[in-house]
Design a protein around this motif. Sequence first.
Motif, mmCIF file in Angstrom:
data_model
loop_
_atom_site.group_PDB
_atom_site.id
_atom_site.type_symbol
_atom_site.label_atom_id
_atom_site.label_comp_id
_atom_site.label_asym_id
_atom_site.label_seq_id
_atom_site.Cartn_x
_atom_site.Cartn_y
_atom_site.Cartn_z
ATOM 1 N N LYS A 446 10.568 19.258 -9.793
ATOM 2 C CA LYS A 446 10.451 19.716 -8.425
ATOM 3 C C LYS A 446 11.379 18.863 -7.555
ATOM 4 C CE LYS A 446 7.317 22.924 -8.960
ATOM 5 N NZ LYS A 446 7.655 24.358 -8.689
ATOM 6 N N GLY A 448 12.111 19.594 -4.146
ATOM 7 C CA GLY A 448 11.978 19.920 -2.729
ATOM 8 C C GLY A 448 12.113 18.709 -1.826
ATOM 9 N N ASP A 449 11.486 17.591 -2.197
ATOM 10 C CA ASP A 449 11.560 16.398 -1.351
ATOM 11 C C ASP A 449 12.988 15.880 -1.267
ATOM 12 O OD1 ASP A 449 8.866 16.525 -0.877
ATOM 13 O OD2 ASP A 449 8.317 14.955 -2.306
ATOM 14 N N GLN A 452 14.993 18.242 0.949
ATOM 15 C CA GLN A 452 14.567 18.104 2.338
ATOM 16 C C GLN A 452 15.113 16.824 2.957
ATOM 17 O OE1 GLN A 452 12.885 20.329 4.241
ATOM 18 N NE2 GLN A 452 13.114 18.934 5.982
ATOM 19 N N THR A 453 15.040 15.737 2.200
ATOM 20 C CA THR A 453 15.492 14.439 2.704
ATOM 21 C C THR A 453 16.988 14.418 2.957
ATOM 22 O OG1 THR A 453 13.689 13.264 1.604
ATOM 23 C CG2 THR A 453 15.665 11.986 2.149
ATOM 24 N N THR A 457 16.952 16.667 6.917
ATOM 25 C CA THR A 457 16.315 15.654 7.743
ATOM 26 C C THR A 457 17.370 14.920 8.553
ATOM 27 O OG1 THR A 457 14.535 15.362 6.131
ATOM 28 C CG2 THR A 457 14.868 13.597 7.750
ATOM 29 N N THR A 465 14.411 6.412 -1.658
ATOM 30 C CA THR A 465 14.482 7.863 -1.815
ATOM 31 C C THR A 465 15.885 8.294 -2.202
ATOM 32 O OG1 THR A 465 12.795 8.130 -0.129
ATOM 33 C CG2 THR A 465 14.099 10.064 -0.654
#
Length: 500
Positions: A446, A448-449, A452-453, A457, A465
């Motif tokens: 996965k 997604g994070d 997104q980051t 963002t 991260t």
Amino acid sequence: MRKRMIIPAVSAALLLLANPASAAAPTPGDPGIGDPYYPTYGNGGYTVSHYDLRLKYQPSTDELQGTATLLTTATQDLSRFNLDFALDVSEVLVNGHPAKFSATGEQELEITPATPLAKGSNATVVVRYSGVPSKVSRYGFTAWLRTPDGGVAAGEPESAWWWFPSNDHPSDKATFDVSVLVPEGTQAISNGVLTSSSSQLGWTRYNWRENKPQATYLATLAIGRFDVTTQTSSGGLPVINAYSRDLGDNDGSARASVERTGELADWLSGIFGPYPFSALGGYVPNVNTHFALETQTRVFYSPAQFAGGANPSVVVHELAHQWYGDSVSLKRWSDIWLNEGFARYAQWLWSEHEGEGTAQELADYLYATHPADDPFWTVKPGDPGPANQFHPAVYDRGAAAIQALRNAVGDDRFFQILRAWPAEHRYGNATVADFQALAERISGKKLGDLFQTWLYTAAKPAASTAALAKPAAAAKGSVKEPRSWKQIEATNDIHGQDRN
């Protein structure tokens, strides 16, 4: 024997009651294709499968005459439709019949055929036109670049309006035939393969063909006096390059870079998979701009790209676009990261290949160079907005996002992803969401994070991260600058900056 079916009058009447005799009346196609960044670009109600452009150009006066024939298919019952165009139109025919037309807005050519077009029907649209492209300004600029001996059409996100009418959006790709008549001694350069040329009565006609789907902004035209070189790549493809004869001190460095096109495309094929088109090459006209552009099969380079010496890195960047941006095109302009992030990352891979700094070292240096309060981090590569579509963050932060992906999935899965994307979406259009889905499918993770980051963002990612620079190395100047950094950053590929 074919039998006629006779429907009794009562049955026919019942059918008429069940299906009203008058279906919905044909309606006009939208004057924009629906792109959130450029609402008036492209058009609704039809698609184009092929452009045939027959042109005549006089370099001394910059006068262009043309007849464009578009093969279209209606996607609705169509009473009226638009083309994007900025020159003067003298006649429009739809399926051989004169059509009404008028110019509206900045670049809209509104056409009303004599008979409405039924959904799913094919139509041949012929537009006769003329003008002096360099004198035409739209939205305060022109994408037609005047040269001492001719002119050039090259620009992003728009350039077609100044030389042919089109459905000007990357989501409607088509094949092209471009035939150009110019005074003898002058050359005409365009996309694809030169199928023939012939001279008579002091004029020469050049016939170019791009037989794979091409976005309209990737169509290019250059007219002037060029030195044209031809080679054959190791894969057997024709490599056609052209250089203005008045490049001055930049001539040698331009040739030392662009003449490596076949070699560099072969190297990129080892990363991205088979080269997707039937020809290769580039051209360097005598223009005052600073950008390069991935015009399909025949890359446009400003001489300024070579002012500091040979620059194979910019050639790598533009050739990478042949996979990421040309063969696989964005579906909407907000997906620009799919073009520029990967082309920039190809430069990082070339640096790694040449031993001048690994992709990881370049990502670490980028991360350390921009402190947390740098406005650089406020630009979101996955949706930068039209004002920041070609901002350095789309390129550099976009490339760092790809390195973060590489770190997250490992090299084996990462390079599978790089090859799968142009294979699965070859000659089509796709979105950032499509790429994330593919990366998750191949990696089994996965993501997604991470997406997104890095892409959505408006803040500097945390080092943990980012999987890039260590916290101790996050201060500016504490990470060693890779040798390739300045040349990569000097590759000014911000296509929108030279509007005048």
